[in-house]
Design an enzyme around this catalytic site. Structure first.
Site, PDB file in Angstrom:
ATOM      1  N   GLY A  50      17.963  48.367 129.088  1.00 57.09           N
ATOM      2  CA  GLY A  50      17.864  46.951 129.447  1.00 57.09           C
ATOM      3  C   GLY A  50      18.760  46.102 128.574  1.00 57.09           C
ATOM      4  CB  SER A  71      22.302  52.646 125.011  1.00 56.32           C
ATOM      5  OG  SER A  71      21.665  53.262 126.116  1.00 56.32           O
ATOM      6  CE  LYS A  72      24.664  45.763 128.773  1.00 66.22           C
ATOM      7  NZ  LYS A  72      23.620  44.818 128.473  1.00 66.22           N
ATOM      8  NE  ARG A  73      21.057  55.968 128.276  1.00 61.88           N
ATOM      9  CZ  ARG A  73      20.032  56.490 127.642  1.00 61.88           C
ATOM     10  NH1 ARG A  73      18.956  56.856 128.299  1.00 61.88           N
ATOM     11  NH2 ARG A  73      20.056  56.666 126.339  1.00 61.88           N
TER      12      ARG A  73
END
Ligand code: GLU
Length: 493
Positions: free
Chosen positions: A260, A256-258
């Site tokens: 990168g 996920s976005k976490r």
């Protein structure tokens, strides 16, 4: 010749194309190509609150950048269109009407409150079946039609045959998967607002488009028994399913976005090569032979097979992607490297240079020393920058000057360098002669090689990490090299 294989990638334009979706697209594309089949792109835009035309465009652009050409779909057309679900609403309506007429589906007039009360009661009595209690299943069809015509709100539910039994699918990745008959409820295929549900629209499309293999993320595995019910109700053959594993981040959690950058365009903008990116993503859950990592696009498109997809989740490793990108850059021809990386990257860094400003041989020499030092395209502009500077404009890195130039004895080194280089004519200004002229200096000056060449390097390039000196100086040219030494002398002690 095309075979009967027809696959589709069906993104919902509720956001950009992400790594997971891109991998699904790659597998579908590669499977179609390897089997001389047809690759279809379909836009699943039935969620009107979250789908946008802009996202569709972003997805199409990302698909083109990835080089995943589709045989049927938006912008290319095809015999089974339209290829956006919002343009197919009449088809879903017709299919549902047919199922109603055949008694394979029925209208349900239960209110949300009624449904909630039934669910609550089922929970309270610990009924293993928590689905729809089938209140409207046996309403007389004529009576149901009358209530529909009278304007009473209704959904349409599929009528799962009473004796259907367990649903078994032979997933190409997961093998035999059994879904307990008890879990199957008469689920909604049309909402009361007249829109089809995902499980219905998808199957109507897949059936009408003649999809033979459904390759998608395993987050959809749980939808599959319901979809099988729809195929059966429609009297359509059930395709082969291949549910591919999730992609995890390094911490073992779903990517996920976490972790990168996750959208394809972020990678494009960061300078990754499409071929390298596709190669890397193709290996997240598939392998050619368990060991080959560099798999050119044409090999992927001829060798891809469902048998070699792994059941286990794959881990996205940015370092491995970077490594692969560098491998692809390093394998580029001189010409491709100059035209596709070097010149555009120099321009992006504010330095416009034309191909015609130097000979092909000059560019090839430049490519040969810059390419191995280019991990990401932007590195190329940085490595080559001193070569495109002049004695007047060259930027001197302060730390390098302090360490390599502004030191006692370095003026003597530069003086000797200037004398040595001065013996070379413009015609002799070649890396090998330059190296030969510089070679005896450390001994003559009684200094360590490293000290001498560091000083020359900082003088010529402004830093201590430039490519090999001889080639670099050949590319800079004789007069400017000598002028750089003169300038450096003002900083040396
Ligand atoms: N539109 C669905 C998604 O983006 C496609 C599901 C499918 O492939 O059946 O998840």
């Amino acid at each position: 010749m095309t075979s009967h294989v027809r696959v589709r990638f069906a993104p919902s334009p509720t956001g950009k194309l992400h790594i997971g979706g891109a991998r699904t697209a790659i597998y579908n594309w590669a499977f179609a190509r390897a089997n001389h089949g047809t690759f279809i792109l379909r836009i699943d835009d039935t969620d009107p609150t979250r789908s946008t035309a802009e996202n569709t465009q972003v997805i199409l652009r990302a698909m083109r950048w990835l080089g995943l050409d589709w045989d049927e779909g938006p912008e290319v057309g095809g015999d089974f269109g339209p290829y956006a679900q919002t343009e197919r609403l009449d088809l879903y309506r017709e299919a549902a009407e047919r199922l109603l007429a055949e008694g394979r589906a029925y209208p349900c007039f239960c209110t949300p409150e009624q449904l909630e009360a039934d669910r609550e009661a089922a929970r309270a009595r610990k009924d293993p079946f928590q689905g729809y209690q089938r209140r409207c299943r046996d309403i007389d069809p004529a009576e149901a039609r009358r209530r529909m015509d009278a304007g009473e709100p209704y959904t349409i539910r599929i009528k799962v045959p009473a004796d259907r039994g367990d649903v078994v699918i032979n997933d190409a990745v997961h093998g035999r998967v059994v879904f307990d008959a008890k879990e199957l409820d008469d689920f909604v295929i049309f909402r009361s607002d007249g829109t089809p549900t995902y499980n219905f629209a998808t199957v109507v499309d897949d059936a009408m488009m003649g999809i033979t293999h459904v390759i998608r993320g395993d987050d959809h595995l749980s939808n599959t028994p319901r979809q099988v019910m729809v195929y059966e109700a429609l009297g359509a053959p059930v395709p082969t399913f291949a549910h591919i594993s999730m992609i995890l981040g390094a911490d073992g959690k779903k990517l996920s976005k976490r972790h990168g950058a996750t959208s394809v365009e972020e990678y494009r903008d960061a300078g990754y090569l499409s071929d390298a990116f596709v190669n890397y993503l193709s290996l997240l859950g598939w392998s050619l032979d368990g060991e080959t990592t560099i798999i050119p696009r044409d090999v992927l498109a001829s060798q891809f097979s469902l048998e070699r997809i792994s059941k286990n989740p794959a881990t996205f490793d940015p370092a491995k992607l970077d490594w692969m990108n560098a491998e692809y850059i390093n394998a580029m021809s001189d010409g491709a490297f100059v035209d596709e990386i070097l010149i555009p990257q120099l321009a992006a860094a504010g330095k416009e240079v034309s191909r015609a400003s130097h000979t092909d041989a000059w560019w090839s020499l430049l490519a040969s020393i810059v390419r191995p030092r280019t991990k990401m395209p932007a590195d190329a502009a940085q490595v080559a920058a001193p070569i495109f500077a002049s004695a007047k404009t060259l930027a001197y890195d302060e730390k390098s000057v302090a360490k390599g130039l502004a030191k006692e004895g370095m003026a003597r080194v530069l003086d000797a360098t200037r004398v040595a280089l001065g013996t070379l004519s413009a015609d002799d200004w070649k890396a090998e002669h330059i190296d030969a002229a510089l070679e005896p200096l450390p001994d003559a000056l009684d200094l360590k090689k490293r000290i001498v060449f560091q000083a020359v390097r900082v003088a010529e390039c402004g830093n201590m990490v430039s490519p090999p000196l001889g080639e670099t100086m050949q590319l800079i040219g004789r007069d400017d090299c000598l002028a750089r030494i003169d300038r450096a002398l003002t900083m040396a002690l």
